[in-house]
Design an enzyme around this catalytic site. Structure first.
Site, mmCIF file in Angstrom:
data_model
loop_
_atom_site.group_PDB
_atom_site.id
_atom_site.type_symbol
_atom_site.label_atom_id
_atom_site.label_comp_id
_atom_site.label_asym_id
_atom_site.label_seq_id
_atom_site.Cartn_x
_atom_site.Cartn_y
_atom_site.Cartn_z
ATOM 1 N N GLY A 16 42.588 -4.073 33.021
ATOM 2 C CA GLY A 16 43.929 -4.284 32.459
ATOM 3 C C GLY A 16 44.973 -4.450 33.551
ATOM 4 O O GLY A 16 45.812 -5.367 33.516
ATOM 5 N N SER A 131 35.032 -12.273 32.290
ATOM 6 C CA SER A 131 34.024 -11.951 33.300
ATOM 7 C C SER A 131 34.556 -12.191 34.706
ATOM 8 O O SER A 131 35.356 -13.088 34.940
ATOM 9 C CB SER A 131 32.766 -12.802 33.116
ATOM 10 O OG SER A 131 31.853 -12.516 34.164
ATOM 11 N N LYS A 185 30.153 -13.793 25.702
ATOM 12 C CA LYS A 185 30.241 -12.850 26.827
ATOM 13 C C LYS A 185 29.007 -11.936 26.847
ATOM 14 O O LYS A 185 28.479 -11.596 27.914
ATOM 15 C CB LYS A 185 31.533 -12.024 26.745
ATOM 16 C CG LYS A 185 31.627 -10.936 27.818
ATOM 17 C CD LYS A 185 31.755 -11.544 29.200
ATOM 18 C CE LYS A 185 31.599 -10.711 30.429
ATOM 19 N NZ LYS A 185 31.480 -9.334 30.527
ATOM 20 N N HIS A 188 26.227 -13.876 28.236
ATOM 21 C CA HIS A 188 26.496 -13.974 29.684
ATOM 22 C C HIS A 188 25.943 -12.730 30.376
ATOM 23 O O HIS A 188 25.275 -12.800 31.407
ATOM 24 C CB HIS A 188 28.010 -14.103 29.930
ATOM 25 C CG HIS A 188 28.426 -13.875 31.355
ATOM 26 N ND1 HIS A 188 28.488 -12.614 31.925
ATOM 27 C CD2 HIS A 188 28.769 -14.738 32.331
ATOM 28 C CE1 HIS A 188 28.863 -12.721 33.185
ATOM 29 N NE2 HIS A 188 29.044 -14.000 33.460
ATOM 30 N N ASN A 189 26.209 -11.586 29.786
ATOM 31 C CA ASN A 189 25.762 -10.347 30.426
ATOM 32 C C ASN A 189 24.245 -10.181 30.369
ATOM 33 O O ASN A 189 23.644 -9.651 31.305
ATOM 34 C CB ASN A 189 26.468 -9.139 29.796
ATOM 35 C CG ASN A 189 27.871 -8.977 30.357
ATOM 36 O OD1 ASN A 189 28.498 -9.960 30.735
ATOM 37 N ND2 ASN A 189 28.365 -7.762 30.409
ATOM 38 N N GLU A 192 23.134 -12.202 33.091
ATOM 39 C CA GLU A 192 23.503 -11.468 34.329
ATOM 40 C C GLU A 192 22.432 -10.411 34.641
ATOM 41 O O GLU A 192 21.972 -10.294 35.785
ATOM 42 C CB GLU A 192 24.874 -10.809 34.099
ATOM 43 C CG GLU A 192 25.353 -9.856 35.174
ATOM 44 C CD GLU A 192 26.684 -9.170 34.762
ATOM 45 O OE1 GLU A 192 27.634 -9.881 34.413
ATOM 46 O OE2 GLU A 192 26.746 -7.924 34.794
#
Ligand code: 6PG
Length: 475
Positions: A16, A131, A185, A188-189, A192
């Site tokens: 954040g 990401s 996402k 994506h992980n 990853e």
């Protein structure tokens, strides 16, 4: 009169705070709020160059009042219950037309639920995958946006400047309604995890097979980073391996306990793949390997029971240039297979949830900013430039040529490792998936026979239509 802010960031944790700085740096007036207000003030104090565009507020009411209408609030708190709590606090303070963005690593099922419950209130809910870790958030992450398309059009001018840029193109895109951004996402992980695990397996072969020390391995990975495998994860692998521990003078990697943590997104990717009936076996192997790694005491006890089994680990990697070249080629080939699995999950989810995921854009926005960024994603983007009609990356000519050329090396690496007793679960899963995928006649006919035997589940025949049940001999 107080100047109103373009956007508010709620939650001044690492991601954040960094996104707030990035927003301010790109010229957006940014209101910031944290439950412990001091944290927001500290961010401003620590970043005097950006202080003029960062506006800390001490109350949620003050924070919301500070925003231009219709308001945009980016929620950056831990995934799960904290997101629901913040939404509940925000809702009564917002009006129709306002936008709440969840920029955390949410479970896409939660995002779908939250989007549905916002429907009818006039308040728009956006699930946004981000990401790139801390540095990505600060200087340019890859951003995967889900939600209503009209809402994206309002967010675009704010998000494009803060995203990573790849050859002048911002790495942010609208990917589809409700949970689409967070789903992408999550995958994506999963990829990853697979990338990291396969690299770790190759490291294991170099360490325990070829008996190389960390600096020698660092040079190998640095060399691979100049060619087809060139990527952020290979680059950081070389850097991690080259680092010396100040306290002991030994390679730092040798001082780190071999237990990997995980926060859940990799696991979700595999759960969702299974729900969709897609075998993402390399991703699964990577998630399972983290689980096994974390049971260190048990592994130590098992190693006491089984010892070395008199296996010759030294035979896992021929200690010559050809042996190292095989590892490079095997990793590159298995990587193609892992990405093919991840993309197959995306394609299946797109069909199942009616999202029309833009597979080409997903590759494009992963080319910079995110953890799996690599030259390889350019190749995937090029495959989808030709149209979204590719059923599986393994059927795209540019990849089938590479896999055809690299599969022999992958076979040599996996089989030598297996014979030497060195674990390569993700690499082996990639190879097995490939062999299963390319086999025109499989073995599921026998499974169907078994199912029909014990449960009268029926089977289909090559020579006749319809479903059949056989009256099997009684045993
Ligand atoms: C990213 C990463 C990030 C993730 C961490 C930790 O894309 O920036 O995926 O979102 O949270 O990598 O994940 P694990 O703790 O599960 O390894």
């Amino acid at each position: 009169m107080t100047m109103k802010s373009d956007i508010g960031v709620l939650g001044m944790g690492t991601m954040g705070g960094m996104l707030a700085l990035n927003l301010a740096e790109k010229g957006h007036e940014t209101a910031i709020f944290n439950r412990t207000a001091e944290k927001a003030h500290r961010l401003v104090a620590d970043n005097p160059a950006l202080a003029a565009r960062l506006h800390p507020e001490d109350s949620l009411e003050g924070f919301v009042a500070r925003l231009k209408t219709p308001r945009i609030v980016l929620v950056m708190v831990n995934a799960g219950a904290p997101v629901d709590e913040q939404i509940a606090h925000l809702m009564p303070l917002l009006d129709a037309g306002d936008i709440i963005i969840d920029g955390g690593n949410a479970d896409f099922n939660d995002t779908v639920r939250r989007s549905r419950s916002a429907e009818g209130t006039g308040i728009n809910f956006v699930g946004m995958g981000v990401s790139g870790g801390e540095q990505g958030a600060r200087h340019g992450p890859s951003i995967m946006v889900g939600g209503a398309k009209e809402v994206w059009q309002r967010l675009q001018p704010i998000l494009e400047p803060i995203a990573a840029q790849h050859e002048g193109e911002p790495c942010v895109a609208w990917l589809g309604p409700d949970g689409a951004g967070h789903f992408v996402k999550t995958i994506h992980n999963g990829i990853e995890y697979a990338d990291m695990q396969m690299i770790a397996e190759i490291y294991g072969l170099l360490r325990d097979g070829a008996k190389l020390d960390a600096p020698a391995m660092a040079s190998i990975f640095a060399d691979w980073n100049t060619r087809g495998l060139s990527s952020y994860l290979i680059e950081i692998t070389a850097t991690v391996l080259a680092e010396t521990d100040e306290a002991t003078g030994k390679p730092l990697v040798d001082m780190i306990i071999d237990e990997a943590g995980q926060k859940g997104t990799g696991r979700w990717s595999v759960i969702e793949a299974q729900k969709l009936g897609i075998g993402a076996t390399t991703l699964e192997a990577a998630v399972s390997a983290r689980g096994i790694s974390s049971r260190r005491d048990e592994r130590i006890a098992a190693s006491d029971i089984y010892g070395t089994l008199s296996l010759d680990t030294g035979s896992a990697v021929p200690a010559d240039a050809a042996g190292i070249a095989d590892l490079e080629s095997a990793l590159e080939t298995a990587k193609i297979i892992a990405y093919a699995q991840g993309y197959a999950v995306l394609a299946a989810a797109s069909a199942e949830y009616g999202w029309k995921l833009p597979l080409r854009d997903i590759a494009r926005i992963w080319r910079a900013g995110c953890i799996i960024r690599s030259v390889f994603l350019d190749d995937i983007a090029r495959v989808y430039e030709a149209g979204d009609g590719i059923v599986n990356l393994l059927q795209a000519p540019s990849f089938s040529e590479r896999v055809t050329a690299g599969q022999a090396a992958l076979r040599r690496v996996v089989s030598r490792a297996v014979l030497a007793g060195l674990p390569v679960p993700a690499l082996a899963a990639a190879l097995s998936y490939f062999d299963d995928y390319r086999r025109a006649r499989g073995t599921a006919n026998l499974v169907q026979g078994q199912r029909d035997f014990f449960g009268a589940h029926t089977y289909r025949r090559f020579d006749q239509g319809g479903s059949h049940h056989h009256v099997w001999p009684v045993i």
